[in-house]
Motif scaffolding. Structure first.
Motif, PDB file in Angstrom:
ATOM      1  N   GLN A 223       0.836  -1.209   0.000  1.00 42.07           N
ATOM      2  CA  GLN A 223       0.000   0.000   0.000  1.00 42.07           C
ATOM      3  C   GLN A 223       0.868   1.254   0.000  1.00 42.07           C
ATOM      4  O   GLN A 223       0.555   2.240  -0.678  1.00 42.07           O
ATOM      5  N   ALA A 224       1.960   1.232   0.753  1.00 42.08           N
ATOM      6  CA  ALA A 224       2.855   2.388   0.806  1.00 42.08           C
ATOM      7  C   ALA A 224       3.506   2.638  -0.549  1.00 42.08           C
ATOM      8  O   ALA A 224       3.666   3.786  -0.974  1.00 42.08           O
ATOM      9  N   ALA A 225       3.901   1.568  -1.239  1.00 39.22           N
ATOM     10  CA  ALA A 225       4.524   1.723  -2.554  1.00 39.22           C
ATOM     11  C   ALA A 225       3.549   2.339  -3.547  1.00 39.22           C
ATOM     12  O   ALA A 225       3.914   3.235  -4.327  1.00 39.22           O
ATOM     13  N   LEU A 226       2.303   1.881  -3.547  1.00 37.52           N
ATOM     14  CA  LEU A 226       1.299   2.455  -4.439  1.00 37.52           C
ATOM     15  C   LEU A 226       1.070   3.930  -4.110  1.00 37.52           C
ATOM     16  O   LEU A 226       0.969   4.776  -5.009  1.00 37.52           O
ATOM     17  N   ALA A 227       0.978   4.242  -2.827  1.00 29.74           N
ATOM     18  CA  ALA A 227       0.744   5.626  -2.417  1.00 29.74           C
ATOM     19  C   ALA A 227       1.947   6.506  -2.763  1.00 29.74           C
ATOM     20  O   ALA A 227       1.784   7.659  -3.190  1.00 29.74           O
ATOM     21  N   GLN A 228       3.159   5.981  -2.580  1.00 30.34           N
ATOM     22  CA  GLN A 228       4.344   6.774  -2.894  1.00 30.34           C
ATOM     23  C   GLN A 228       4.425   7.078  -4.378  1.00 30.34           C
ATOM     24  O   GLN A 228       4.818   8.188  -4.775  1.00 30.34           O
TER      25      GLN A 228
ATOM     26  N   SER B 276       8.991  12.438   0.123  1.00 24.00           N
ATOM     27  CA  SER B 276       8.630  11.376  -0.815  1.00 24.00           C
ATOM     28  C   SER B 276       9.844  10.527  -1.178  1.00 24.00           C
ATOM     29  O   SER B 276       9.752   9.291  -1.263  1.00 24.00           O
ATOM     30  N   GLU B 277      10.974  11.179  -1.375  1.00 30.47           N
ATOM     31  CA  GLU B 277      12.195  10.433  -1.697  1.00 30.47           C
ATOM     32  C   GLU B 277      12.628   9.568  -0.513  1.00 30.47           C
ATOM     33  O   GLU B 277      13.039   8.417  -0.701  1.00 30.47           O
ATOM     34  N   ARG B 278      12.523  10.090   0.680  1.00 33.48           N
ATOM     35  CA  ARG B 278      12.860   9.302   1.872  1.00 33.48           C
ATOM     36  C   ARG B 278      11.920   8.115   2.002  1.00 33.48           C
ATOM     37  O   ARG B 278      12.347   6.996   2.314  1.00 33.48           O
ATOM     38  N   LEU B 279      10.639   8.319   1.730  1.00 30.35           N
ATOM     39  CA  LEU B 279       9.682   7.223   1.795  1.00 30.35           C
ATOM     40  C   LEU B 279      10.039   6.144   0.783  1.00 30.35           C
ATOM     41  O   LEU B 279      10.002   4.947   1.102  1.00 30.35           O
ATOM     42  N   ARG B 280      10.401   6.537  -0.430  1.00 29.62           N
ATOM     43  CA  ARG B 280      10.794   5.548  -1.439  1.00 29.62           C
ATOM     44  C   ARG B 280      12.007   4.744  -0.967  1.00 29.62           C
ATOM     45  O   ARG B 280      12.061   3.518  -1.131  1.00 29.62           O
ATOM     46  N   GLU B 281      12.988   5.410  -0.380  1.00 26.80           N
ATOM     47  CA  GLU B 281      14.181   4.714   0.101  1.00 26.80           C
ATOM     48  C   GLU B 281      13.827   3.689   1.170  1.00 26.80           C
ATOM     49  O   GLU B 281      14.330   2.559   1.157  1.00 26.80           O
TER      50      GLU B 281
ATOM     51  N   GLU C  13      12.913  -2.110   2.709  1.00 26.27           N
ATOM     52  CA  GLU C  13      12.035  -3.140   3.256  1.00 26.27           C
ATOM     53  C   GLU C  13      11.638  -4.185   2.208  1.00 26.27           C
ATOM     54  O   GLU C  13      11.407  -5.344   2.550  1.00 26.27           O
ATOM     55  N   LEU C  14      11.539  -3.774   0.941  1.00 22.78           N
ATOM     56  CA  LEU C  14      11.205  -4.737  -0.110  1.00 22.78           C
ATOM     57  C   LEU C  14      12.268  -5.809  -0.268  1.00 22.78           C
ATOM     58  O   LEU C  14      11.977  -6.925  -0.694  1.00 22.78           O
ATOM     59  N   ASN C  15      13.504  -5.457   0.070  1.00 23.64           N
ATOM     60  CA  ASN C  15      14.640  -6.309  -0.285  1.00 23.64           C
ATOM     61  C   ASN C  15      15.410  -6.823   0.919  1.00 23.64           C
ATOM     62  O   ASN C  15      16.603  -7.087   0.826  1.00 23.64           O
ATOM     63  N   CYS C  16      14.729  -6.976   2.039  1.00 29.56           N
ATOM     64  CA  CYS C  16      15.418  -7.534   3.197  1.00 29.56           C
ATOM     65  C   CYS C  16      14.474  -8.469   3.936  1.00 29.56           C
ATOM     66  O   CYS C  16      13.261  -8.272   3.941  1.00 29.56           O
TER      67      CYS C  16
ATOM     68  N   PRO D 183      10.279   2.408  10.869  1.00 33.00           N
ATOM     69  CA  PRO D 183      10.799   3.273   9.787  1.00 33.00           C
ATOM     70  C   PRO D 183       9.746   3.592   8.739  1.00 33.00           C
ATOM     71  O   PRO D 183       9.649   4.734   8.271  1.00 33.00           O
ATOM     72  N   LEU D 184       8.953   2.605   8.371  1.00 36.42           N
ATOM     73  CA  LEU D 184       7.929   2.820   7.350  1.00 36.42           C
ATOM     74  C   LEU D 184       6.840   3.750   7.858  1.00 36.42           C
ATOM     75  O   LEU D 184       6.433   4.693   7.164  1.00 36.42           O
ATOM     76  N   GLY D 185       6.350   3.505   9.064  1.00 31.94           N
ATOM     77  CA  GLY D 185       5.285   4.340   9.608  1.00 31.94           C
ATOM     78  C   GLY D 185       5.701   5.795   9.751  1.00 31.94           C
ATOM     79  O   GLY D 185       4.945   6.712   9.399  1.00 31.94           O
ATOM     80  N   LEU D 186       6.912   6.021  10.239  1.00 33.68           N
ATOM     81  CA  LEU D 186       7.381   7.392  10.418  1.00 33.68           C
ATOM     82  C   LEU D 186       7.598   8.087   9.075  1.00 33.68           C
ATOM     83  O   LEU D 186       7.310   9.287   8.928  1.00 33.68           O
ATOM     84  N   ALA D 187       8.110   7.359   8.086  1.00 34.62           N
ATOM     85  CA  ALA D 187       8.313   7.952   6.766  1.00 34.62           C
ATOM     86  C   ALA D 187       6.979   8.319   6.121  1.00 34.62           C
ATOM     87  O   ALA D 187       6.858   9.354   5.451  1.00 34.62           O
TER      88      ALA D 187
END
Length: 725
Positions: free
Chosen positions: A431-436, A522-527, A532-535, A559-563
């Motif tokens: 959901q975060a990826a779609l929103a970002q 937005s860039e920080r959220l993508r990072e 998280e996608l790759n760990c 980290p995800l929630g705060l971003a």
């Protein structure tokens, strides 16, 4: 070669045609979106699957040597309660069933597909200890265009337990698959770049083949071209006498997508007398149905030796049931695994649609399917396999194949699979990826709209000068100012213009500073998302050396929630300036144009109402910015005394971007009207040529008082195009 957010070198994944390689290390948000929308077909890197297999073998060895959390013990407050020897497999099945307690509306297909892709890639990182066959099944579901039924509520940012439990029950055959219904332009592409439909041909990477036939709501069953009754289709599925492919996917009355071999026609069939409604939401109660057609030729996958028969008529046997399903295909991987397991392991119960255990049985054939109705506003009708998985330890987990129903073949659940699947925030990440991605598009489009507005009021370019931002070097602010200069054709050091005012209102003068924060957020959220996608985040985590498992809290999605919270708050800042610019454009003292840009008599209202519309949407956006991470929960008898609420933050971001779309579209409508009306004077800023041309080609030119809903809708549709200019 590039560098990830954690400083590690990363090589972009290899692509062959319209394919995205899942390897557990390098998936980007852009590639994830391509998988979600069917613009790319997933394939699994062999080395990643072997990494996952190594973790699976490690987990088996460690479990044999001592207890592992969730495998040899209960979970949560039950962590110290040991699982009885020989009960590990049934324990995992109970864990999935007990955690499939989500509630609320069913999530859209795009969000669920994003979850499937995220979870598959995470598992390929190799820390979970899950059997690789479940990863293959997740990838098969993406490829085939089906997804599990997932309810909205259940996660609190410490693992999307309910969503992944519902997914697990779907993977083993206890819950329904829903059809994604991608548009023709969104279907997966083959090697020739053309849409392939829902399935891909078999290849060494484990891809599956199945028929995928769709009927329009009013088409008769025999409108589908194919072999005559009794003949085999290309996918090996037998056609029913009505002429509908047994592996087909079709639309139920009212446009609800279903996956299965024949038209629902409003019929709901039960799982057998006595079956009850599952807490996860699938109704298995008997219901009135049409008399069955004679000659379907569907054998029963009845109970195994020594099992009590289920109550109710057998498939195809009585006048009160109509079973929709092809003849089970002998030799399929799940069937073979089940047959091998049946000789050495006790049977586990069959759950008709994921409800309580029905009569014990051994499943040795691919399942038939039955029609059931999912509760909720849409009352979706779906096809559900009529079988349960045999939960035993198979010698080697084979790659899944597509069953003869055209769905991912049910996987045989192994000890330890349940918690390994559940231990992730895959839904919140999807959901975060779609929103970002939506946020990124809107923020880029904002440069174009803000440039139009600045030109419309003949604003000062001094606030956008490169030296201003070099002295206060925030990357986002410098980027925002640079984009406006580029779109207006201004130099880095624009000359001072002799305008009517020394400086502009904040909506124009402070735009780089406010909008820059949104770009940075937005860039920080993508990072964060791509880390998280790759760990691996699973608990316990299998060490790559194959000797250790770590019990840890990596699933806690702080980290995800705060971003996400930061992105929501930053978006509010730039949205408020958009609404301020909209108000300024209606001020005749600032523009020299009629109040509210009315083109008729002096009493005309012009674009006045769009201030109200924009501020209504802005209020919705503002309500979405209360930090979800400020929430608190104490769960599982006090053992879990905190939560990140990342999933809630992701849903807030989605609502915020929806609201901002309206705010920005209102500004676009008004700025284009102002530029059309303004007299070009010596002090006028040049309008952004490409942006204005794109907008005037779409937006109506009239300035008379009229309804503006259509203008706002057209402007909203135009924003993605402006983002690319």
């Amino acid at each position: 070669m590039e560098t990830t957010a954690n400083g590690q070198a990363r090589v972009s994944p290899h692509r062959g045609g319209a394919r995205t390689v899942l390897d557990g290390t390098a998936l980007t948000v852009g590639e994830l979106i391509a998988l979600v929308d069917g613009a790319a077909v997933p394939t699994v890197a062999p080395e990643a699957r072997e990494r996952a297999a190594l973790a699976w073998r490690t987990a088996q060895a460690l479990a044999a040597a001592g207890r592992l959390y969730g495998r040899g013990t209960g979970v949560g407050a039950q962590r110290s309660v040991p699982v009885d020897e020989g009960d590990e497999a049934a324990h995992g099945l109970r864990l999935l069933r007990s955690h499939a307690g989500g509630a609320g509306a069913l999530l859209p297909a795009r969000q669920v597909r994003a979850m499937l892709a995220v979870r598959a890639n995470q598992l390929l990182a190799g820390g979970s200890g899950i059997q690789p066959a479940l990863i293959d099944a997740l990838v098969d579901a993406l490829r085939l265009g089906v997804h599990p039924a997932i309810n909205e509520y259940g996660g609190v940012g410490t693992g999307d337990l309910t969503a992944l439990a519902q997914t697990g029950l779907t993977l083993i055959g206890e819950r329904p698959w829903l059809c994604d219904e991608l548009a023709e332009s969104e279907k997966p592409l083959g090697s020739d770049g053309e849409p392939t439909g829902r399935t891909e041909g078999a290849d060494p990477g484990g891809e599956s083949t199945a028929a995928a036939t769709k009927l329009a709501p009013d088409d008769p069953p025999d409108a589908v071209a194919g072999p005559a009754p009794g003949e085999m289709s290309a996918a090996g599925a037998q056609r029913a006498p009505g002429g509908v492919s047994a592996a087909g996917a079709e639309r139920a009355p009212g446009g609800v997508s279903v996956v299965g071999p024949q038209r629902a026609s409003g019929v709901v069939a039960g799982a057998g007398a006595g079956a009850e409604r599952e807490s996860g939401g699938v109704s298995a109660r008997p219901a009135k149905v049409r008399p069955s057609r004679a000659g379907l030729g569907i054998p029963s996958s009845g109970p195994g030796p020594g099992a009590e028969p289920e109550s109710g008529p057998e498939p195809g046997a009585g006048p009160n049931t109509e079973w929709a399903g092809p003849s089970p295909r002998a030799g399929s991987v799940p069937a073979a695994a089940a047959a091998a397991a049946a000789a050495s392991a006790p049977a586990v119960g069959v759950a008709g649609a994921g409800g309580e255990l029905a009569a014990a049985a051994r499943c040795a054939v691919a399942p038939a399917v039955q029609l059931v109705t999912l509760p909720g506003p849409a009352a979706e009708t779906v096809y559900v396999p009529v079988s349960a998985s045999v939960t035993t330890v198979a010698p080697v987990p084979a790659a899944t194949t597509t069953s003869s129903t055209g769905l991912p073949a049910p996987v045989v659940l192994q000890p330890g699979d349940a918690l390994a699947l559940l231990s992730s925030n895959a839904l919140a990440l999807g959901q975060a990826a779609l929103a970002q991605r939506e946020l990124d598009v809107l923020l880029r489009a904002t440069h174009a709209v803000a440039a139009l507005s600045l030109a419309a009021v003949s604003g000062s370019p001094e606030a956008y000068a490169a030296p201003v931002h070099a002295l206060r070097p925030y990357p986002g602010a410098a980027r925002a100012a640079g984009e406006v200069r580029r779109l207006l054709g201004l130099p880095d050091r624009p000359p001072r213009r002799q305008g009517r005012r020394i400086q502009d209102p904040f909506g124009f003068r402070a735009f780089p500073q406010a909008h820059g924060c949104a770009l940075d957020a937005s860039e920080r959220l993508r990072e964060v998302i791509e880390v998280e996608l790759n760990c691996p985040s699973e608990n316990p985590l299998m060490d790559p050396d194959g000797t250790t498992a770590y019990h840890h809290g990596g699933f806690f999605a702080a980290p995800l929630g705060l971003a996400l919270d930061a992105a929501n708050l930053a978006l509010l800042q730039t949205a408020q300036l958009s609404a301020a610019r909209l108000t300024a454009l209606g001020d005749s003292g600032l523009t020299g144009l009629p109040p509210f840009l009315g083109g008729g008599p002096a009493t005309s209202s012009g674009t006045m109402i769009l201030e109200y519309t924009a501020n209504s949407a802005l209020a919705e956006l503002r309500s979405s910015t209360t930090p979800a991470s400020a929430g608190h929960a104490v769960l599982s008898r006090g053992l879990e005394e905190a939560a990140s609420f990342a999933g809630q933050a992701a849903r807030q971001t989605s609502r915020a971007t929806d609201a901002y779309t309206t705010v920005l579209a209102c500004e676009l409508v008004v700025s284009v009207r102002a530029l059309r009306m303004r007299p070009v004077q010596a002090e006028s800023l040049p309008a952004p040529v490409a942006v204005l041309a794109a907008a005037t080609a779409v937006l109506p030119a009239g300035t008379e008082d009229r309804p503006l809903t259509g203008d706002v809708a057209a402007a909203a549709e135009l924003l993605p195009q402006l983002a690319e200019l």
